[in-house]
Design a protein around this motif. Sequence first.
Motif, PDB file in Angstrom:
ATOM      1  N   ALA A 172      53.220  44.600  45.864  1.00 52.23           N
ATOM      2  CA  ALA A 172      52.308  43.676  45.185  1.00 52.23           C
ATOM      3  C   ALA A 172      51.000  44.372  44.830  1.00 52.23           C
ATOM      4  O   ALA A 172      50.463  44.199  43.721  1.00 52.23           O
ATOM      5  CB  ALA A 172      52.042  42.460  46.074  1.00 52.23           C
ATOM      6  N   TRP A 173      50.483  45.171  45.762  1.00 54.66           N
ATOM      7  CA  TRP A 173      49.228  45.886  45.502  1.00 54.66           C
ATOM      8  C   TRP A 173      49.430  47.015  44.506  1.00 54.66           C
ATOM      9  O   TRP A 173      48.515  47.347  43.743  1.00 54.66           O
ATOM     10  CB  TRP A 173      48.632  46.394  46.809  1.00 54.66           C
ATOM     11  CG  TRP A 173      48.093  45.277  47.638  1.00 54.66           C
ATOM     12  CD1 TRP A 173      48.699  44.661  48.693  1.00 54.66           C
ATOM     13  CD2 TRP A 173      46.837  44.612  47.464  1.00 54.66           C
ATOM     14  NE1 TRP A 173      47.905  43.648  49.182  1.00 54.66           N
ATOM     15  CE2 TRP A 173      46.751  43.603  48.459  1.00 54.66           C
ATOM     16  CE3 TRP A 173      45.772  44.770  46.587  1.00 54.66           C
ATOM     17  CZ2 TRP A 173      45.651  42.752  48.573  1.00 54.66           C
ATOM     18  CZ3 TRP A 173      44.672  43.933  46.691  1.00 54.66           C
ATOM     19  CH2 TRP A 173      44.625  42.935  47.683  1.00 54.66           C
ATOM     20  N   LEU A 174      50.621  47.618  44.482  1.00 52.50           N
ATOM     21  CA  LEU A 174      50.890  48.664  43.487  1.00 52.50           C
ATOM     22  C   LEU A 174      50.974  48.067  42.087  1.00 52.50           C
ATOM     23  O   LEU A 174      50.528  48.692  41.112  1.00 52.50           O
ATOM     24  CB  LEU A 174      52.184  49.400  43.843  1.00 52.50           C
ATOM     25  CG  LEU A 174      52.111  50.303  45.081  1.00 52.50           C
ATOM     26  CD1 LEU A 174      53.467  50.937  45.363  1.00 52.50           C
ATOM     27  CD2 LEU A 174      51.041  51.378  44.914  1.00 52.50           C
ATOM     28  N   VAL A 175      51.531  46.868  41.963  1.00 54.09           N
ATOM     29  CA  VAL A 175      51.537  46.181  40.664  1.00 54.09           C
ATOM     30  C   VAL A 175      50.097  45.944  40.207  1.00 54.09           C
ATOM     31  O   VAL A 175      49.733  46.204  39.048  1.00 54.09           O
ATOM     32  CB  VAL A 175      52.306  44.846  40.755  1.00 54.09           C
ATOM     33  CG1 VAL A 175      52.091  44.013  39.488  1.00 54.09           C
ATOM     34  CG2 VAL A 175      53.800  45.105  40.963  1.00 54.09           C
ATOM     35  N   THR A 176      49.272  45.453  41.124  1.00 60.92           N
ATOM     36  CA  THR A 176      47.851  45.247  40.818  1.00 60.92           C
ATOM     37  C   THR A 176      47.188  46.553  40.425  1.00 60.92           C
ATOM     38  O   THR A 176      46.377  46.602  39.484  1.00 60.92           O
ATOM     39  CB  THR A 176      47.134  44.625  42.029  1.00 60.92           C
ATOM     40  OG1 THR A 176      47.676  43.325  42.277  1.00 60.92           O
ATOM     41  CG2 THR A 176      45.640  44.507  41.794  1.00 60.92           C
ATOM     42  N   ALA A 177      47.524  47.633  41.143  1.00 61.20           N
ATOM     43  CA  ALA A 177      46.928  48.947  40.861  1.00 61.20           C
ATOM     44  C   ALA A 177      47.276  49.408  39.454  1.00 61.20           C
ATOM     45  O   ALA A 177      46.402  49.839  38.683  1.00 61.20           O
ATOM     46  CB  ALA A 177      47.422  49.969  41.890  1.00 61.20           C
ATOM     47  N   VAL A 178      48.555  49.320  39.103  1.00 63.70           N
ATOM     48  CA  VAL A 178      48.996  49.757  37.775  1.00 63.70           C
ATOM     49  C   VAL A 178      48.294  48.952  36.685  1.00 63.70           C
ATOM     50  O   VAL A 178      47.760  49.510  35.707  1.00 63.70           O
ATOM     51  CB  VAL A 178      50.534  49.624  37.656  1.00 63.70           C
ATOM     52  CG1 VAL A 178      50.975  49.813  36.202  1.00 63.70           C
ATOM     53  CG2 VAL A 178      51.223  50.639  38.555  1.00 63.70           C
ATOM     54  N   MET A 179      48.257  47.636  36.843  1.00 63.10           N
ATOM     55  CA  MET A 179      47.649  46.790  35.816  1.00 63.10           C
ATOM     56  C   MET A 179      46.147  47.037  35.703  1.00 63.10           C
ATOM     57  O   MET A 179      45.593  47.108  34.586  1.00 63.10           O
ATOM     58  CB  MET A 179      47.931  45.322  36.122  1.00 63.10           C
ATOM     59  CG  MET A 179      49.397  44.941  35.988  1.00 63.10           C
ATOM     60  SD  MET A 179      49.692  43.176  36.244  1.00 63.10           S
ATOM     61  CE  MET A 179      48.813  42.470  34.847  1.00 63.10           C
ATOM     62  N   THR A 180      45.474  47.164  36.833  1.00 60.81           N
ATOM     63  CA  THR A 180      44.022  47.353  36.809  1.00 60.81           C
ATOM     64  C   THR A 180      43.644  48.672  36.165  1.00 60.81           C
ATOM     65  O   THR A 180      42.722  48.738  35.332  1.00 60.81           O
ATOM     66  CB  THR A 180      43.459  47.280  38.242  1.00 60.81           C
ATOM     67  OG1 THR A 180      43.798  46.016  38.810  1.00 60.81           O
ATOM     68  CG2 THR A 180      41.950  47.442  38.243  1.00 60.81           C
ATOM     69  N   ILE A 181      44.349  49.745  36.505  1.00 56.94           N
ATOM     70  CA  ILE A 181      44.009  51.059  35.955  1.00 56.94           C
ATOM     71  C   ILE A 181      44.361  51.138  34.471  1.00 56.94           C
ATOM     72  O   ILE A 181      43.591  51.677  33.666  1.00 56.94           O
ATOM     73  CB  ILE A 181      44.697  52.173  36.771  1.00 56.94           C
ATOM     74  CG1 ILE A 181      44.085  52.219  38.182  1.00 56.94           C
ATOM     75  CG2 ILE A 181      44.540  53.527  36.088  1.00 56.94           C
ATOM     76  CD1 ILE A 181      44.808  53.116  39.152  1.00 56.94           C
ATOM     77  N   ILE A 182      45.500  50.567  34.064  1.00 55.19           N
ATOM     78  CA  ILE A 182      45.826  50.527  32.630  1.00 55.19           C
ATOM     79  C   ILE A 182      44.778  49.707  31.881  1.00 55.19           C
ATOM     80  O   ILE A 182      44.329  50.078  30.790  1.00 55.19           O
ATOM     81  CB  ILE A 182      47.229  49.936  32.393  1.00 55.19           C
ATOM     82  CG1 ILE A 182      48.309  50.869  32.921  1.00 55.19           C
ATOM     83  CG2 ILE A 182      47.457  49.680  30.895  1.00 55.19           C
ATOM     84  CD1 ILE A 182      49.716  50.301  32.810  1.00 55.19           C
ATOM     85  N   GLY A 183      44.366  48.580  32.485  1.00 60.41           N
ATOM     86  CA  GLY A 183      43.334  47.755  31.863  1.00 60.41           C
ATOM     87  C   GLY A 183      42.043  48.527  31.668  1.00 60.41           C
ATOM     88  O   GLY A 183      41.425  48.474  30.591  1.00 60.41           O
ATOM     89  N   ALA A 184      41.634  49.273  32.689  1.00 59.36           N
ATOM     90  CA  ALA A 184      40.394  50.054  32.598  1.00 59.36           C
ATOM     91  C   ALA A 184      40.508  51.144  31.537  1.00 59.36           C
ATOM     92  O   ALA A 184      39.565  51.377  30.765  1.00 59.36           O
ATOM     93  CB  ALA A 184      40.074  50.668  33.962  1.00 59.36           C
ATOM     94  N   LEU A 185      41.660  51.832  31.479  1.00 61.33           N
ATOM     95  CA  LEU A 185      41.867  52.871  30.463  1.00 61.33           C
ATOM     96  C   LEU A 185      41.806  52.277  29.060  1.00 61.33           C
ATOM     97  O   LEU A 185      41.266  52.895  28.132  1.00 61.33           O
ATOM     98  CB  LEU A 185      43.221  53.552  30.689  1.00 61.33           C
ATOM     99  CG  LEU A 185      43.354  54.431  31.935  1.00 61.33           C
ATOM    100  CD1 LEU A 185      44.806  54.844  32.147  1.00 61.33           C
ATOM    101  CD2 LEU A 185      42.457  55.658  31.835  1.00 61.33           C
ATOM    102  N   SER A 186      42.351  51.082  28.895  1.00 68.83           N
ATOM    103  CA  SER A 186      42.358  50.431  27.589  1.00 68.83           C
ATOM    104  C   SER A 186      40.974  49.933  27.199  1.00 68.83           C
ATOM    105  O   SER A 186      40.537  50.103  26.046  1.00 68.83           O
ATOM    106  CB  SER A 186      43.361  49.267  27.594  1.00 68.83           C
ATOM    107  OG  SER A 186      44.666  49.717  27.905  1.00 68.83           O
TER     108      SER A 186
END
Length: 517
Positions: free
Chosen positions: A61-75
Amino acid sequence: MTTSTRPSPIQTNADSPHLVQRLGLFSSTAIVIGSMIGSGIFIVPAEIGRGVGSPALLIGAWLVTAVMTIIGALSYGELAAMMPKAGGQYVYLREALGPLWGFLFGWTLFLVIQTGTIAAVAVAFGKFLGVFFPTISSSHWLLKLGHVPALKIGPMVLGNMDVGLNTANLTGILIVLLLTVVNIFGVRLGALVQNVFTTAKLASLLGLVILGFWFGKNPAAMAANFGHNFWQNASWHVLHPVQVGVGGPIAMVGLLAILAVVQTGSLFSADAWNNVTFTAGEIRNPKRNLPLSLVLGTVVVISLYVAANFVYLFALPLVGDPHGATAVARGIQYAAEDRVATAVLQQIFHNGGAFLMAAAILISTFGCANGMILAGARVYYAMSCDGLFFKATSGLHPRYKTPVAALIVQAIWTCFLCLTGSYSQLLDYIICTELIFYILTIACLFVLRRKRPDAERPYRAVGYPVLPALYIGMAAWICVVLLRYKPQFTWPGLCIVLLGVPVYLIWSRRRQEVTTV
């Protein structure tokens, strides 16, 4: 040739105050980190653990959050470097999709997202201060005005809250007022407070991780959570129970659905990383520092969050007994009042652990409230400059160059939410709404690449178009699952957004009347 529908900014005198660029890379990164880390990481794993029933899925669950948050920040980095203006996300939505979408974001931010989060964090500060001063408590009423009865509407329950002043929300109100005053006296002072408390909260969270890895390992917990037990209930074939709505039937869902359901906790705990974009007008060299601070801040926080959850698994069994007599017996799932981090520190420091954790959360919530108060007011200021918010909030303090009226309006509404206790319910409603705005904002990347192909882009989103499309797909899946299985957390938030449409029409009409006079 088409004419833009964006409202023209309010004209200001050349000698009128303007925002001053005083925030460097460290301060910008501190806003990202400080706004993200509140009290959620210390509490939310209990709720996620009850939902997934698997150590692997807790980390998943936290890895899903990690992936989404970092992709969001990059975007967001591309949009931030392209349009480094006060208001951040509001500006991106306005420029790419039109003023209505920018307004709906700002409306929801003011009504619920920013002010509700500030209220929740400030009252949490009061509750944890009660660990040191027991008279500070949500049950110690100074003025109880009444109780709003529960109102059941389909799968939702509204109301059911006490209204009035108790020592906990009084403390929260005082914190909101104090930090509002601090931020009126210049962005440099607000940034100084942010830098100090962000450094302290990072040290606290890092200390929890290091102490947990070195001294918190419990043989019983290690045996229960790792080895073949780590993958318990994590198979594609295992179904997980989810209650549909409030008091509704139990539905059995698969792995992808349960990971989406529990994102209401982990995504909220890692939210507010976008707040630094609101302050773009006051960041030095924003075309470099904005995208860099977004990436640095999110990577640091998410790494610590994942590490903290491993520490919890080292110290406590995931599966526990709600009636257990000890912290180990209750496990992560049923830690007392969901305070998982406190239970871990009590394993190391015994009774002193509760005080250490309370002190860490006080530092964390104070810094989080300051960052959100500093950033949020810049959105209302930008909206007002476009004629879409109270006119007074477009003004800046003549000496300190801060949006003083916007800060005061934000504080008034936040204090009202503290008094009514409604912030708790409002926050339940916003995660799906926030995801929709994140989806729309990342979609702005695609829109602006097409509409403005020759615009200056000092930074281009890493992995475009694959990673932004992946984010949109993941966020859309979570929204669909929440709409289906957690309607009590989704439909009210969508209704709040839609209520902004007639408000926008009123503001737009008023703006047109002013410009035609």
